[in-house]
Write a protein that holds these residues in place. Structure first.
Motif, PDB file in Angstrom:
ATOM      1  N   PHE C 195       6.691  54.723  -6.700  1.00 20.57           N
ATOM      2  CA  PHE C 195       7.917  54.552  -7.498  1.00 20.57           C
ATOM      3  C   PHE C 195       9.006  53.895  -6.665  1.00 20.57           C
ATOM      4  O   PHE C 195       9.635  52.925  -7.102  1.00 20.57           O
ATOM      5  CB  PHE C 195       8.372  55.921  -8.004  1.00 20.57           C
ATOM      6  CG  PHE C 195       9.541  55.867  -8.934  1.00 20.57           C
ATOM      7  CD1 PHE C 195       9.369  55.473 -10.242  1.00 20.57           C
ATOM      8  CD2 PHE C 195      10.804  56.208  -8.505  1.00 20.57           C
ATOM      9  CE1 PHE C 195      10.437  55.417 -11.108  1.00 20.57           C
ATOM     10  CE2 PHE C 195      11.883  56.161  -9.365  1.00 20.57           C
ATOM     11  CZ  PHE C 195      11.700  55.766 -10.671  1.00 20.57           C
ATOM     12  N   ARG C 197       8.739  52.096  -3.967  1.00 23.52           N
ATOM     13  CA  ARG C 197       8.405  50.701  -3.631  1.00 23.52           C
ATOM     14  C   ARG C 197       8.580  49.773  -4.809  1.00 23.52           C
ATOM     15  O   ARG C 197       8.794  48.579  -4.625  1.00 23.52           O
ATOM     16  CB  ARG C 197       6.971  50.628  -3.131  1.00 23.52           C
ATOM     17  CG  ARG C 197       6.858  51.146  -1.740  1.00 23.52           C
ATOM     18  CD  ARG C 197       5.625  50.631  -1.089  1.00 23.52           C
ATOM     19  NE  ARG C 197       5.613  51.111   0.269  1.00 23.52           N
ATOM     20  CZ  ARG C 197       5.103  50.417   1.264  1.00 23.52           C
ATOM     21  NH1 ARG C 197       4.586  49.238   1.045  1.00 23.52           N
ATOM     22  NH2 ARG C 197       5.111  50.919   2.476  1.00 23.52           N
ATOM     23  N   ARG C 198       8.425  50.315  -5.995  1.00 21.49           N
ATOM     24  CA  ARG C 198       8.592  49.457  -7.163  1.00 21.49           C
ATOM     25  C   ARG C 198      10.053  49.114  -7.433  1.00 21.49           C
ATOM     26  O   ARG C 198      10.339  48.135  -8.096  1.00 21.49           O
ATOM     27  CB  ARG C 198       8.022  50.142  -8.422  1.00 21.49           C
ATOM     28  CG  ARG C 198       6.551  50.038  -8.610  1.00 21.49           C
ATOM     29  CD  ARG C 198       6.088  48.618  -8.736  1.00 21.49           C
ATOM     30  NE  ARG C 198       6.637  47.890  -9.874  1.00 21.49           N
ATOM     31  CZ  ARG C 198       6.116  47.890 -11.074  1.00 21.49           C
ATOM     32  NH1 ARG C 198       5.022  48.560 -11.313  1.00 21.49           N
ATOM     33  NH2 ARG C 198       6.659  47.199 -12.046  1.00 21.49           N
ATOM     34  N   ILE C 202      14.617  45.534  -5.626  1.00 21.87           N
ATOM     35  CA  ILE C 202      14.261  44.709  -6.773  1.00 21.87           C
ATOM     36  C   ILE C 202      15.507  44.451  -7.617  1.00 21.87           C
ATOM     37  O   ILE C 202      16.306  45.350  -7.841  1.00 21.87           O
ATOM     38  CB  ILE C 202      13.182  45.419  -7.625  1.00 21.87           C
ATOM     39  CG1 ILE C 202      11.929  45.676  -6.798  1.00 21.87           C
ATOM     40  CG2 ILE C 202      12.855  44.601  -8.850  1.00 21.87           C
ATOM     41  CD1 ILE C 202      11.300  44.437  -6.233  1.00 21.87           C
ATOM     42  N   LEU C 345       8.697  39.303 -10.323  1.00 22.41           N
ATOM     43  CA  LEU C 345       7.426  39.207 -11.033  1.00 22.41           C
ATOM     44  C   LEU C 345       7.564  39.836 -12.418  1.00 22.41           C
ATOM     45  O   LEU C 345       8.534  40.531 -12.695  1.00 22.41           O
ATOM     46  CB  LEU C 345       6.341  39.931 -10.242  1.00 22.41           C
ATOM     47  CG  LEU C 345       6.120  39.386  -8.832  1.00 22.41           C
ATOM     48  CD1 LEU C 345       5.236  40.318  -8.044  1.00 22.41           C
ATOM     49  CD2 LEU C 345       5.502  38.012  -8.890  1.00 22.41           C
ATOM     50  N   GLY C 347       6.067  42.276 -13.631  1.00 26.04           N
ATOM     51  CA  GLY C 347       6.163  43.726 -13.516  1.00 26.04           C
ATOM     52  C   GLY C 347       7.561  44.204 -13.181  1.00 26.04           C
ATOM     53  O   GLY C 347       7.952  45.313 -13.544  1.00 26.04           O
ATOM     54  N   ASP C 348       8.326  43.366 -12.467  1.00 26.77           N
ATOM     55  CA  ASP C 348       9.692  43.768 -12.123  1.00 26.77           C
ATOM     56  C   ASP C 348      10.643  43.562 -13.281  1.00 26.77           C
ATOM     57  O   ASP C 348      11.671  44.226 -13.370  1.00 26.77           O
ATOM     58  CB  ASP C 348      10.203  42.951 -10.934  1.00 26.77           C
ATOM     59  CG  ASP C 348       9.415  43.231  -9.690  1.00 26.77           C
ATOM     60  OD1 ASP C 348       8.976  44.374  -9.549  1.00 26.77           O
ATOM     61  OD2 ASP C 348       9.245  42.322  -8.883  1.00 26.77           O
ATOM     62  N   VAL C 350      10.336  44.349 -16.304  1.00 29.49           N
ATOM     63  CA  VAL C 350      10.486  45.525 -17.162  1.00 29.49           C
ATOM     64  C   VAL C 350      11.375  46.561 -16.500  1.00 29.49           C
ATOM     65  O   VAL C 350      12.147  47.243 -17.165  1.00 29.49           O
ATOM     66  CB  VAL C 350       9.120  46.136 -17.553  1.00 29.49           C
ATOM     67  CG1 VAL C 350       8.330  45.176 -18.379  1.00 29.49           C
ATOM     68  CG2 VAL C 350       8.341  46.588 -16.367  1.00 29.49           C
TER      69      VAL C 350
END
Lengths: 167, 347, 365, 179
Positions: C195, C197-198, C202, C345, C347-348, C350
C-alpha cells in the motif's frame, strides 16, 4: 461570521491610474472595471505586495436582463479581506478577457460560466462547454432561457421484446 | 512400493475390467478414461467449491456473513446457482472481434490448466501419467497459458483487454523464471524430476519447507503471480482495467476463464504441497490422499488470505520485483544448496 | 521500421474507480499517461437554475444532493449564507450542534475517501472496514434527524431537531471508537508495504502548483499549506475551539491520505470539545415563514470536506433567490487531475482519482 | 398424472422433479450479479448494502461486476441526465440476456426533485424497461435488499414479468400516440 471587505477608501487608493474603475458606495463596495483594464487590475491586485489577493475564491456571472455581470471574489490572506471585482458585459455579445493568465486555476470556472451563461473569455486556452453536451443549444442560466426537453434515447436491445413480437 | 488406497483401487478396477473383457489394452484405456473423468470432475468441483470458499473466506475477513440463503443455512447451493446461471446466459460475440481467436482463447486457457493434473501424485502410485520428467513437462505445459490470455486480449478489440493482455504476458514470463529456479534446489537434492520421487524424498517428516525455506517463499510468491491473484492480479485489476482480457466475454466463455483460474489456483496449492509440504505423506490414521487434500486446501486458504488482505501492486513494481529480487534470490538459493551439498559430501 | 503510437483510453463514465460518472480521457503511451482530460457534466442537474425558482427554504434540500456524502457541511454552508444575507442570529446551542454534525460528517466523508482509495488499490477489505465504522456515524444522524443520507438537518436559523441524550450517548461511544479504528487502518493499510509503495511519491504536486490551481481542502494541505477556513475565518464557534491543521509535505497521494487520517482525529477532538461546551437553550432562531432577505448579494464560504465550499447568493428582495452560485471545491480541484496523472501509469491514475476525492454530484452540480 | 405424483411416498423427501426451465429460473433468481454502476447519491447506499451491516452477500447478490458483459442486473442508482442517457443505454445493451433493471431512488423513478430541470430525464423508464422500482431519496439499504428480493420473486414467476412488460409497451404506445 461577517467577513471583512476592503472599504471604499482603501479601494480608492487602488483605483490610482485606472480610468474605467468605479466604486459603488455600499457595505461591500465592488469595483466595476471595463474589459480593457480588467487584466492589469487583476494583475495589480494579485502581485502588489501591499494587497496580495492571491486566492480567487469565486468566479461567476449574474444575468441582470440588460447586462451580464461577471463577478470575481478575491481573497487576501495577508489582509484577511475580500475584494469584489465586477465586469459588465453586453448581453447580446458578452466577451471579456480571460483571467487564466493571472489565475491559472480559473480555467474550469470560466468554462462553466461560458457553458451556462454564454460569456466568452478571450485568451482562454480551451473555451468549450464543460457541463452540458457539446451540441447543446442555449445557455441555461440566462433568465430568458427556454428549453424543450428532447426525447431521450431508447434501448433497442430490450429484453423480452422478441417474445412479445412473436406473441 | 507400498500400495495406497487410491492405487489399490485402481489395481482392483484394472483387474476387474480385465477379467470382464479379457483385453489388457481395453482395461488400460478404461482406466485412463476413468482417471481423466475423475480429474475433470475434481477441477470443475474445485472451481465450484472454491468460489463458495472464497466468498465465505472474504466474508469472514470483512466481518460479514457471506452466502446463507440459497441452499440451507450455509448457502451451499450458491455456487451451483451461479454456475447454472452462467451456463444459460446469452453468448455475445463483439462485432469487431477476431472471431476465431476470440472463441479459441477460453478453451485453450482451460486445456493446459487441466492437463497438468495428469502429473500430480494424489497418493502413492496414484498418478495418471507417471513420467520421469514430470517437473519439466509440468512447467512446459503450464507455460502455454500465457498465449490464450494474449489471444483473448487481442481478439476482443477492446483497449482494456489489450492492456490486460500486455500485462499478463510480461507478468507471467517474468515469474516463470524464479518459479522454476526456486524448485531447482529440490531437484538437486532429490536427483529426480519424477514428482512421486520428490514426495518420497520427504518421508520421515523432513519436508522441503524446512530444508528450503527461502525457496518456499519464492515459490509461493511466484505461484501467486503466475495464477494472477492479488497482490498480483493486475491482469484483471477491477479498478484499473475492468476485467482485463476477459472484459468482452460473457456467459459460459467467461465461466471457462473462471474455471481455469480456480484450476490454476488449485495447481499452485498442489505444487506447493507436493514440493514443500510432503505431498500425500502424513500419519497413518488417514489415507494419503486425504492428507494431500488437507494440505492443498490449506494452501488455497493461504492464497485467498493474501487476496483479501493485500492491495494490488503496480505493473512496474511487479516486474522490478520479479527480475531484481525474486530471480537473484532463487539463483542464490540454488547456489547455497549446491555449496551445502558439496560440504556434506552428497555430490 | 520502429514506430510507436499513442492511444486514447476512455475511462468512464461507467468505470469502477471513477467514483460515479466521471469520464477521463487518457492519452497513453503504453501504460504511461501523457495527458488526462476530465470530461464532466454527466451528473449536471442544473441545481443553480432550479434554486432560482425555489424559496430559500426549498433550496436547502438541494444542497444535500450536491456533495452527497457530506450533506451536513453543505446544509451548514447554505444556511450560513442565507443567515448572513437576512441577518439572522443563530442560537448558541444550535451552533454547537451544527459543528458537531459537520465534523461527524467530515469523518464520514474521509472514511469513504480512504475506503475508496483502498478499494481502488485492490484492498477491498479496507473499504469494508471503513464502511463498517461509518455506520456508527449514520446511527447518530439517524437519531437526530431520521435519515442516513441527505439529512436536511441544519436549517436556516438553527437545526431541525434537538441533540438528544441518546444522540450524546451514541456520539460519546463513537468518539471512543475513533482511535481504535484509526489504529486498525494503520495496521491494515498504513503499515502495508504494498500500500505505501503504491502511494508514496505518486501524483506529487508542489504548494505553488496547488495554489495556482486554486485548490483547497486536504488536497492543498497535503502540499504543506496550512490553510483551513475553520481557523482562518473562525466561523460559527470554530474560533473558540482548539484543534490543529494537519499538513503534508510533498503533496503526493501518501500525504493526502495521511492528512485525511489526521483530520479524522482532529475532528474527533473538536466534537469532544463541543460536547463539553454545549450550552442548554434554543436550537432555532425566530425565522419568518416568508423569508424575504433585503436586496443585495453575499458570498459565504465554509470549509467543506473537500475544501472551500462557497455560496454566492444574489437577492432581489423576494422569497426566491435571484441567482445562486455554488463554488464547489471538487470542481475546482478537478483541474489538478491532469497534473497529477501526467507521467504516471494507469494503475496510478486510479489512486489519483480517489485521493483527489471528487464527488460527482458536487463537481457537476 | 403428473410425474411428481408418481414418485413413491417414501422418496418424496429426496427426489426433486422439475423442468429444466424451472431449474434455470431458480439459478437466475438466486444469482443476480449487479453491474457496479452508480450515478449519484443512491450509489453510496448501494455500496452500503454490500457492506458489513446489511450484507447483501447473504442472498448471493454481492458479486458486483465492473463489466456489463458479466452482469445480470443494472441498478440505476441516481439521477439520469441527458448526457448520461446514451452511456446507460449502451451499458444496458451490452449486458447479456436475461437482464434486469432496478430503478433505485426517486430520481431514477421520475426525476425526483430535479424533474423540472433542463438536463434531467424524468424517470429511467423513458429509456429502459424497468423491473423493480424502489422509492426513497435515497432508499435505505433494507429497501434495496427488499427490491432485489422482489426481483427474485419476479424471476421465479416469469408470467408476471411478461404481463408487466406488456403493460409497459402499452403505456409507451399510448404516450407516443399522445405526442
Amino acid at each position: 461570521m461577517k467577513q471583512r471587505y476592503l472599504t471604499a477608501e482603501e479601494l480608492a487608493r487602488i483605483k490610482g491610474n485606472f480610468y474605467t474603475v468605479s466604486i459603488d458606495e455600499e457595505e461591500k463596495p465592488p469595483i466595476y472595471v471595463s474589459p480593457e483594464e480588467f487584466i492589469p487590475l487583476m494583475q495589480l491586485l494579485k502581485t502588489n505586495p501591499r494587497l496580495l489577493f492571491t486566492h480567487l475564491s469565486c468566479l461567476t456571472a449574474v444575468d441582470w436582463k440588460d447586462t451580464i455581470d461577471v463577478v470575481y471574489y478575491l481573497f487576501s490572506e495577508y489582509l484577511g479581506a475580500y475584494v469584489v471585482v465586477k465586469v459588465k458585459t453586453i448581453r447580446n455579445h458578452p466577451e471579456i478577457p480571460s483571467v487564466t493568465s493571472v489565475f491559472p486555476g480559473a480555467e474550469f470556472e470560466e468554462r462553466e460560466v461560458y457553458d451556462l451563461m454564454g460569456v466568452k473569455f478571450t485568451g482562454h486556452p480551451d473555451m468549450r462547454r464543460i457541463l452540458m453536451p457539446e451540441d447543446f443549444k442555449g445557455h441555461p442560466l440566462r433568465k430568458d432561457f427556454k428549453y424543450e426537453k428532447p426525447a431521450p434515447p431508447k434501448a433497442t436491445r430490450v429484453s423480452g421484446e422478441e417474445e412479445e413480437a412473436d406473441a | 512400493m507400498e500400495i495406497s488406497f487410491l492405487s489399490g483401487l485402481a489395481l482392483w478396477l484394472r483387474g476387474e475390467i480385465y477379467a470382464l473383457t479379457g483385453l489388457p489394452i481395453l482395461s488400460d484405456l478404461a482406466l485412463d478414461i476413468i482417471g481423466i473423468a475423475l480429474l475433470l470432475g475434481i477441477i470443475s468441483m474445485a472451481a465450484i467449491v472454491f468460489t463458495y470458499g472464497e466468498r465465505k473466506v472474504c466474508a469472514f475477513m470483512q466481518v460479514r456473513i457471506g452466502p446463507n440463503r440459497v441452499g440451507g443455512r450455509f448457502g451451499l447451493l450458491q455456487p451451483v446457482a451461479d454456475m447454472l446461471k452462467l451456463m444459460s446466459k446469452e453468448d455475445i460475440v463483439p462485432e469487431g472481434a477476431d472471431k476465431v481467436l476470440w472463441a479459441l482463447s477460453p478453451a485453450l486457457l482451460f486445456v493446459p490448466a487441466a492437463l497438468v493434473y495428469a502429473f500430480f501424485p494424489f497418493d502413492a502410485g496414484a498418478v495418471l501419467a507417471d513420467v520421469n520428467v514430470g517437473v519439466f513437462l509440468l512447467f512446459a505445459i503450464s507455460g502455454q497459458a500465457v498465449l490464450p490470455f494474449l489471444m483473448g486480449g487481442y481478439a476482443s478489440n477492446n483497449k482494456y483487454s489489450m492492456v490486460g493482455g500486455f500485462r499478463v504476458v510480461s507478468q507471467m514470463i517474468s515469474y516463470e523464471a524464479p518459479l522454476l529456479f526456486s524448485l531447482l534446489g529440490i531437484l538437486m537434492i532429490t536427483g529426480s524430476m519424477r514428482l512421486e520421487d520428490i514426495v518420497e524424498a520427504q518421508s520421515g517428516g523432513l519436508w522441503f519447507i524446512f530444508l528450503q525455506p527461502l525457496a518456499f517463499v519464492i515459490f509461493l510468491i511466484s505461484a501467486v503471480a503466475e495464477t494472477n491473484r492479488t497482490p498480483f492480479d493486475l491482469v484483471e485489476g477491477e479498478s484499473e482495467i475492468i476485467a482485463g482480457p476477459f472484459t468482452e466475454y460473457s456467459g459460459m466463455r467467461w465461466a471457462l476463464f473462471f474455471l481455469a483460474e480456480y484450476a490454476n489456483l488449485l495447481t499452485a496449492a498442489i505444487l506447493a504441497t507436493t514440493f514443500f509440504l510432503g505431498g500425500y505423506l502424513g500419519p497413518d490414521f488417514l489415507p494419503g490422499f486425504v492428507w494431500f487434500g488437507i494440505k492443498a486446501v490449506l494452501m488455497v486458504f493461504v492464497i485467498m488470505w493474501f487476496r483479501w488482505t493485500f492491495p494490488r501492486t503496480r505493473v512496474d513494481q511487479i516486474l522490478t520485483f520479479g527480475w531484481k529480487a525474486m530471480l537473484p534470490l532463487s539463483i542464490l538459493n540454488v547456489f547455497l544448496t549446491g555449496v551445502v551439498m558439496c560440504a556434506l559430501g552428497l555430490v | 521500421m520502429k514506430r510507436t503510437e499513442t492511444y486514447l483510453l476512455n475511462m468512464g463514465p461507467q468505470h469502477p474507480s471513477t467514483h460515479g460518472v466521471l469520464q477521463v480521457k487518457l492519452t497513453l503511451d503504453g501504460e504511461r499517461i501523457l495527458k488526462a482530460e476530465p470530461v464532466l457534466g454527466y451528473l449536471h442537474r442544473g441545481i443553480e437554475k432550479l434554486m432560482e425558482s425555489r424559496t430559500y427554504f426549498q433550496c436547502l434540500p438541494y444542497t444535500d444532493r450536491l456533495d452527497y456524502i457530506s450533506s451536513m457541511n453543505n446544509n451548514f454552508g447554505f444556511a450560513m449564507a442565507v443567515e448572513e444575507l437576512a441577518g439572522i442570529e443563530v442560537p448558541r446551542r444550535a451552533e454547537f450542534i451544527r459543528v458537531i454534525m459537520a465534523e461527524l460528517n467530515r469523518i464520514n466523508s474521509h472514511l469513504i475517501g480512504i475506503g475508496t482509495l483502498a478499494n481502488d488499490l485492490g484492498a477491498s477489505t479496507g473499504m469494508l472496514y471503513c464502511f463498517r465504522d461509518r455506520e456508527y456515524i449514520l446511527d447518530i444522524f439517524n437519531e437526530v434527524c431520521g435519515a442516513r443520507q441527505t439529512f436536511h438537518y441544519i436549517r436556516i436559523g438553527g437545526v431541525a431537531g434537538d441533540f438528544t441524550d441518546k444522540a450524546r450517548e451514541l456520539t460519546e461511544a463513537f468518539l471512543e471508537r475513533v482511535p481504535k479504528f484509526l489504529s486498525e487502518y494503520d495496521q491494515l493499510l498504513t503499515g502495508n508495504e504494498i500500500f505505501t509503495r503504491r502511494i508514496i511519491g505518486i501524483s506529487a504536486m508542489t504548494a505553488k502548483e496547488a495554489l495556482d490551481l486554486n485548490m483547497t481542502g486536504p488536497n492543498l494541505r497535503a502540499t504543506g499549506v496550512a490553510r483551513d477556513l475553520r481557523k482562518l475565518d473562525g466561523y460559527s464557534v470554530y474560533g473558540e475551539l482548539d484543534f490543529d491543521i494537519p499538513v503534508g509535505e510533498h503533496g503526493d497521494n501518501w500525504d493526502r491520505y495521511q492528512v485525511k487520517m489526521k483530520e479524522m482525529a482532529e475532528s474527533a477532538k473538536i466534537i469532544r470539545q463541543c460536547l463539553d461546551k454545549m450550552p442548554e437553550g434554543l436550537i432555532m432562531a425566530k425565522v419568518p415563514k416568508m423569508l424575504k432577505p433585503p436586496k443585495g448579494e453575499v458570498y459565504s464560504r465554509t470549509e467543506g470536506t473537500r475544501g472551500e465550499l462557497g455560496f454566492y447568493i444574489v437577492s432581489d428582495g423576494t422569497t426566491k433567490p435571484y441567482r445562486v452560485h455554488i463554488r464547489r471545491p471538487s470542481f475546482v480541484n478537478m483541474q489538478g487531475l491532469d497534473l497529477m496523472c501526467r507521467g504516471m501509469l494507469i494503475g496510478d491514475s486510479v489512486s489519483a482519482y480517489s485521493s483527489i476525492d471528487p464527488i460527482m454530484g458536487e463537481v457537476d452540480c | 398424472m403428473e410425474l411428481r405424483d408418481r414418485v413413491p411416498e417414501s422418496l418424496r423427501q429426496n427426489v426433486l422433479i422439475l423442468k429444466v426451465d424451472e431449474l434455470f429460473r431458480w439459478a437466475h433468481a438466486n444469482s443476480i450479479w449487479p453491474l457496479s454502476s452508480g450515478l449519484a447519491c443512491c450509489a453510496i447506499e448501494m455500496m452500503s448494502t454490500a457492506t458489513a451491516r446489511f450484507d447483501l452477500s447473504r442472498f448471493g447478490y454481492e458479486v458486483f461486476r465492473p463489466c456489463p458483459r458479466q452482469a445480470d442486473l443494472l441498478i440505476v442508482a441516481g439521477t439520469l441526465t441527458y448526457k448520461m442517457a446514451d452511456p446507460i443505454v449502451r451499458l444496458y445493451e451490452e449486458m447479456p440476456e436475461p437482464k434486469y433493471v432496478i430503478a433505485m431512488g426517486s430520481c431514477a423513478i421520475a426525476g425526483g426533485p430535479f424533474a423540472d430541470s433542463y438536463s434531467v430525464v424524468e424517470g429511467i423508464d423513458e429509456v429502459l424497461p424497468v423491473d423493480v422500482y424502489i422509492p426513497g431519496c435515497p432508499p435505505r439499504p433494507e429497501a434495496l435488499i427488499d427490491g432485489m428480493l422482489k426481483l427474485r420473486e419476479k424471476i421465479m414467476h416469469p408470467e408476471r414479468v411478461a404481463a408487466e412488460r406488456a403493460k409497459w409497451a402499452e403505456r409507451k404506445k399510448a404516450k407516443e400516440a399522445k405526442a
